[in-house]
Scaffold this motif. Structure first.
Motif, short mmCIF file in Angstrom:
data_model
loop_
_atom_site.label_atom_id
_atom_site.label_comp_id
_atom_site.label_asym_id
_atom_site.label_seq_id
_atom_site.Cartn_x
_atom_site.Cartn_y
_atom_site.Cartn_z
N ALA A 151 -29.50 -10.17 35.48
CA ALA A 151 -30.60 -10.16 34.52
C ALA A 151 -30.35 -11.14 33.38
CB ALA A 151 -30.80 -8.75 33.96
N ILE A 152 -29.12 -11.21 32.93
CA ILE A 152 -28.76 -12.16 31.87
C ILE A 152 -28.94 -13.59 32.37
CG2 ILE A 152 -26.82 -13.04 30.49
CD1 ILE A 152 -25.87 -10.08 30.31
N ALA A 153 -28.50 -13.86 33.58
CA ALA A 153 -28.65 -15.20 34.15
C ALA A 153 -30.13 -15.58 34.26
CB ALA A 153 -27.98 -15.27 35.51
N ARG A 154 -30.97 -14.63 34.67
CA ARG A 154 -32.41 -14.92 34.77
C ARG A 154 -33.00 -15.20 33.40
NH1 ARG A 154 -31.89 -10.77 38.47
NH2 ARG A 154 -32.69 -9.23 37.04
N LEU A 155 -32.58 -14.45 32.38
CA LEU A 155 -33.06 -14.70 31.02
C LEU A 155 -32.63 -16.07 30.51
CD1 LEU A 155 -32.59 -11.26 29.25
CD2 LEU A 155 -34.73 -12.46 29.62
N ARG A 156 -31.39 -16.44 30.77
CA ARG A 156 -30.91 -17.76 30.36
C ARG A 156 -31.68 -18.87 31.05
NH1 ARG A 156 -24.48 -16.53 30.39
NH2 ARG A 156 -24.40 -15.63 28.31
N GLU A 157 -31.93 -18.68 32.32
CA GLU A 157 -32.69 -19.67 33.09
C GLU A 157 -34.10 -19.81 32.52
OE1 GLU A 157 -34.31 -19.55 37.52
OE2 GLU A 157 -32.11 -19.57 37.43
N ARG A 158 -34.70 -18.70 32.22
CA ARG A 158 -36.05 -18.72 31.65
C ARG A 158 -36.07 -19.38 30.27
NH1 ARG A 158 -38.93 -13.17 30.90
NH2 ARG A 158 -40.23 -13.85 29.20
N SER A 160 -33.93 -21.64 29.20
CA SER A 160 -33.71 -23.07 29.42
C SER A 160 -35.02 -23.75 29.84
CB SER A 160 -32.66 -23.31 30.49
OG SER A 160 -31.42 -22.87 30.06
N TYR A 161 -35.74 -23.10 30.74
CA TYR A 161 -37.01 -23.64 31.22
C TYR A 161 -38.01 -23.76 30.08
CZ TYR A 161 -41.51 -23.85 33.55
OH TYR A 161 -42.78 -24.20 33.94
N GLU A 162 -38.13 -22.69 29.27
CA GLU A 162 -39.08 -22.70 28.17
C GLU A 162 -38.68 -23.71 27.10
OE1 GLU A 162 -42.05 -21.21 27.89
OE2 GLU A 162 -41.78 -20.40 29.91
N THR A 163 -37.38 -23.81 26.83
CA THR A 163 -36.90 -24.78 25.84
C THR A 163 -37.19 -26.20 26.32
OG1 THR A 163 -35.14 -23.26 25.22
CG2 THR A 163 -34.88 -25.53 24.53
N ALA A 164 -36.93 -26.48 27.56
CA ALA A 164 -37.18 -27.82 28.12
C ALA A 164 -38.68 -28.12 28.15
CB ALA A 164 -36.58 -27.92 29.53
N ARG A 165 -39.48 -27.14 28.42
CA ARG A 165 -40.92 -27.32 28.49
C ARG A 165 -41.52 -27.64 27.12
NH1 ARG A 165 -44.97 -22.66 30.39
NH2 ARG A 165 -45.52 -22.69 28.23
N HIS A 166 -40.97 -27.04 26.08
CA HIS A 166 -41.50 -27.23 24.73
C HIS A 166 -40.81 -28.37 23.98
CE1 HIS A 166 -43.14 -23.27 25.66
NE2 HIS A 166 -44.07 -23.56 24.78
N ALA A 167 -39.87 -29.01 24.59
CA ALA A 167 -39.16 -30.08 23.90
C ALA A 167 -39.85 -31.42 24.04
CB ALA A 167 -37.73 -30.20 24.46
#
Length: 167
Positions: A151-158, A160-167
């Protein structure tokens, strides 16, 4: 580590007390059986026959004594690790690294246990049940830990995805 917190100190203490009593009773009773076999052993050796006590060869008795007491000692070691964790003497990381039960401990030979005195056979079965209970506890703790890590890995992945998307 959601389940380690839900493993109660009261349960660990209860199992620990049960394991201590079982270890002492088992050790004492196996010692009595070995001592009872001593005169028979001397007589058997002088007559050239294999030593036996209660229908069980003395080597079988010693092997079962070792197997049973070792099984209980592994339970005690596991419980001591959790007692240390509850007391703040072990970190969660140390507990994960060193607090594991041996997974494939050899079972007692039912044909030998059937020939032991009833009370001693009962101690052997109690040790097997205790070991099985602790195995189930450990399996549940490990599964919950694996799920939590996933669950922690999925949250980190999400993230990272959201951070990259908004950058």
């Amino acid at each position: 580590m959601s389940r380690v917190v839900s493993l109660s100190q009261r349960l660990v203490e209860s199992l620990y007390g049960e394991a201590l009593v079982l270890a002492e009773n088992t050790r004492t009773r196996f010692e009595q059986v070995r001592e009872d076999a001593s005169p028979e052993r001397l007589q058997a050796v002088s007559s050239g026959q294999p030593p036996r006590a209660h229908g069980v060869d003395s080597v079988e008795i010693m092997c079962e004594a070792l197997r049973t007491t070792t099984r209980v000692m592994h339970c005690l070691a596991w419980l001591l690790n959790y007692r240390s964790w509850f007391a703040g003497e072990l970190s969660a990381v140390q507990l994960r690294c060193h607090g594991r039960l041996i997974t494939h401990f050899p079972a007692s030979d039912p044909s030998i246990v059937a020939r032991l005195p009833d009370d001693l056979a009962g101690f052997v079965r109690q040790s097997e049940r205790l070991y099985e209970r602790i195995q189930r506890l450990e399996l549940a703790l490990r599964q919950d830990l694996t799920e939590a890590v996933g669950a922690i890995a999925r949250l980190r992945e999400r993230l990272s995805y959201e951070t990259a998307r908004h950058a």
